[in-house]
Enzyme design. Structure first.
Site, PDB file in Angstrom:
ATOM      1  N   LYS A   1      39.702  -6.902 -10.257  1.00 57.61           N
ATOM      2  CA  LYS A   1      41.001  -7.153 -10.890  1.00 57.61           C
ATOM      3  C   LYS A   1      42.147  -7.130  -9.866  1.00 57.61           C
ATOM      4  CE  LYS A   1      39.664  -5.387 -15.443  1.00 57.61           C
ATOM      5  NZ  LYS A   1      40.070  -4.535 -16.580  1.00 57.61           N
TER       6      LYS A   1
ATOM      7  N   ASN B   1      42.204  -0.822 -13.844  1.00 57.30           N
ATOM      8  CA  ASN B   1      40.954  -0.081 -13.640  1.00 57.30           C
ATOM      9  C   ASN B   1      39.996  -0.813 -12.698  1.00 57.30           C
ATOM     10  OD1 ASN B   1      40.188  -2.066 -15.416  1.00 57.30           O
ATOM     11  ND2 ASN B   1      39.266  -0.704 -16.929  1.00 57.30           N
TER      12      ASN B   1
ATOM     13  N   GLU C   1      30.365 -15.234 -20.123  1.00 58.98           N
ATOM     14  CA  GLU C   1      31.397 -14.971 -19.101  1.00 58.98           C
ATOM     15  C   GLU C   1      31.079 -15.703 -17.797  1.00 58.98           C
ATOM     16  OE1 GLU C   1      31.983 -10.702 -18.874  1.00 58.98           O
ATOM     17  OE2 GLU C   1      32.952 -10.661 -20.837  1.00 58.98           O
TER      18      GLU C   1
ATOM     19  N   TYR D   1      39.447 -13.071 -22.677  1.00 59.03           N
ATOM     20  CA  TYR D   1      39.420 -11.769 -23.365  1.00 59.03           C
ATOM     21  C   TYR D   1      39.545 -11.923 -24.881  1.00 59.03           C
ATOM     22  CZ  TYR D   1      39.729  -8.398 -19.409  1.00 59.03           C
ATOM     23  OH  TYR D   1      39.482  -7.585 -18.331  1.00 59.03           O
TER      24      TYR D   1
ATOM     25  N   HIS E   1      36.026  -5.400 -13.966  1.00 55.50           N
ATOM     26  CA  HIS E   1      35.514  -5.720 -15.307  1.00 55.50           C
ATOM     27  C   HIS E   1      34.036  -6.040 -15.148  1.00 55.50           C
ATOM     28  CE1 HIS E   1      34.932  -7.712 -19.199  1.00 55.50           C
ATOM     29  NE2 HIS E   1      34.244  -8.611 -18.510  1.00 55.50           N
TER      30      HIS E   1
END
Ligand code: CMP
Length: 136
Positions: free
Chosen positions: A12, A115, A129, A52, A118
């Site tokens: 990310k 965070n 994905e 998402y 993913h």
């Protein structure tokens, strides 16, 4: 190999920005997850919203899509035995403050949004994905 799988990993914006991509990839390699394909890209908020969309009813959806589109990311196809579960174990809990020692989110995560990584949460979602980012 008993159960060879592929999963999608995203590094990310917070981790790309801090140049953590190579460190994170070395954790995957050390744990027998091979990086089969990788690309760095900067997606739009609409693309993040599409990626998402399983979270569209969640209160944090808009913030999540803004965040994923806020800067460059690196997306990867990881392959190995039980890759989906193994990647999730290596990532640790969604909120870095609940993640176990040694996990990627414990080591590098800043907050529940920032965070660092993913990972697909099931074999079916991994297929979707991977297809989303790599058309394969
Ligand atoms: P990720 O594994 O990419 O999947 C959805 C993301 O939503 C998650 O990581 C978090 O970064 C983000 N998120 C933000 N707020 C929350 C929340 N309250 N609960 C779960 N995920 C959240």
């Amino acid at each position: 190999m008993n159960n060879l799988e592929r999963t999608l990993s995203i590094i990310k914006p917070d981790a790309v920005e801090r140049n953590l991509s190579e460190k994170i990839k070395s954790i995957f390699l050390k744990n027998n997850l091979l990086v089969k394909d990788t690309k760095k890209l900067h997606i739009s908020k609409d693309e993040a919203a599409e990626f998402y969309k399983v979270h569209q009813s969640k209160p944090f959806y808009d913030q999540l899509c803004s965040y994923l589109s806020s800067g460059p990311i690196e997306v990867m196809i990881l392959e190995g035995e039980n890759a989906v579960l193994k990647n999730r174990e290596l990532m640790g809990a969604t909120d870095p403050k609940n993640a176990k020692d040694g996990t990627i989110r414990k080591l590098f995560g800043v907050s529940i949004d920032k965070n660092s990584v993913h990972g697909s949460d099931s074999v079916d979602n991994a297929k979707n994905e991977i297809n989303f980012f790599f058309n394969k």
